[in-house]
Design an enzyme around this catalytic site. Sequence first.
Site, PDB file in Angstrom:
ATOM      1  N   CYS A  14      36.459  37.274  37.746  1.00 46.36           N
ATOM      2  CA  CYS A  14      37.877  37.563  37.542  1.00 46.36           C
ATOM      3  C   CYS A  14      38.035  38.939  36.881  1.00 46.36           C
ATOM      4  O   CYS A  14      37.313  39.207  35.933  1.00 46.36           O
ATOM      5  CB  CYS A  14      38.463  36.467  36.661  1.00 46.36           C
ATOM      6  SG  CYS A  14      40.174  36.670  36.228  1.00 46.36           S
ATOM      7  N   PRO A  15      38.894  39.826  37.283  1.00 49.24           N
ATOM      8  CA  PRO A  15      39.940  39.666  38.298  1.00 49.24           C
ATOM      9  C   PRO A  15      39.552  40.231  39.659  1.00 49.24           C
ATOM     10  O   PRO A  15      40.412  40.418  40.506  1.00 49.24           O
ATOM     11  CB  PRO A  15      41.065  40.515  37.708  1.00 49.24           C
ATOM     12  CG  PRO A  15      40.333  41.687  37.109  1.00 49.24           C
ATOM     13  CD  PRO A  15      39.019  41.137  36.619  1.00 49.24           C
TER      14      PRO A  15
END
Lengths: 75, 159
Positions: A14-15
């Site tokens: 993430c991200p």
Amino acid sequence: MNITKTLDAKGLACPMPIVKTKKAIEGIESGQILEVVATDAGAKSDLTAWCKSSGHELVNINDDQGVFTFYIKKG
Amino acid sequence: MAEKKKTNIILFSGDYDKTMAAYIIANGAAAYDHDVTIFHTFWGLNALRKDEKLQPKKSFMEKMFGKMMPRGANNMPLSKMQFLGMGPKMIKGVMKKHNAMPLPDLIDMAKEQEITLLACTMTMDLLGLKKEELLDDIEYGGVAAYIAEGEDGAINLFI
């Protein structure tokens, strides 16, 4: 299903799966299919929410022992 | 096309972990096609400092502040488990193992996604930070710049 483009987001945290998916979908036409392969455990809910909000259709998700494959039709 | 949604983040903290959270949210919001602005104030300004040693003209007090504050995102401490510098080393090792993006890369990614990085000029003066010490291609402003963006922001965060 006719896949126009494949994005390999395996191993990314993430991200990055979302950031890369956004970039990849900019390169295809409306109605075409983007295939995204990711291993981030959060990717399933992330990409589902992202598609809903961005107006793309999540056609299908495959879960193969933690390797997720998403088929996204560009809206 | 409908007008883009806005995400605004006030980054007050100068901690590596909190700054990382801010930049992950910012990059995520940019992927949602939001107009994203990060307002760096107080200790959050240190994320924008260049790594290199620069010696702009400064008063004694400003020099002291400059020496005591981390030069750039990669040198920032953790909010917990700092352990005299061992903490950041440990977390960077763990991040590498899990393929998480290091903070300097997240900042580069933010620029690539055209996120607006804004430095608060009033606190720059307080901390004695000069424009030449901060990253190029950033913007400068004050509270009005935040309010203007914040009043129609879909997401407003203070970190």
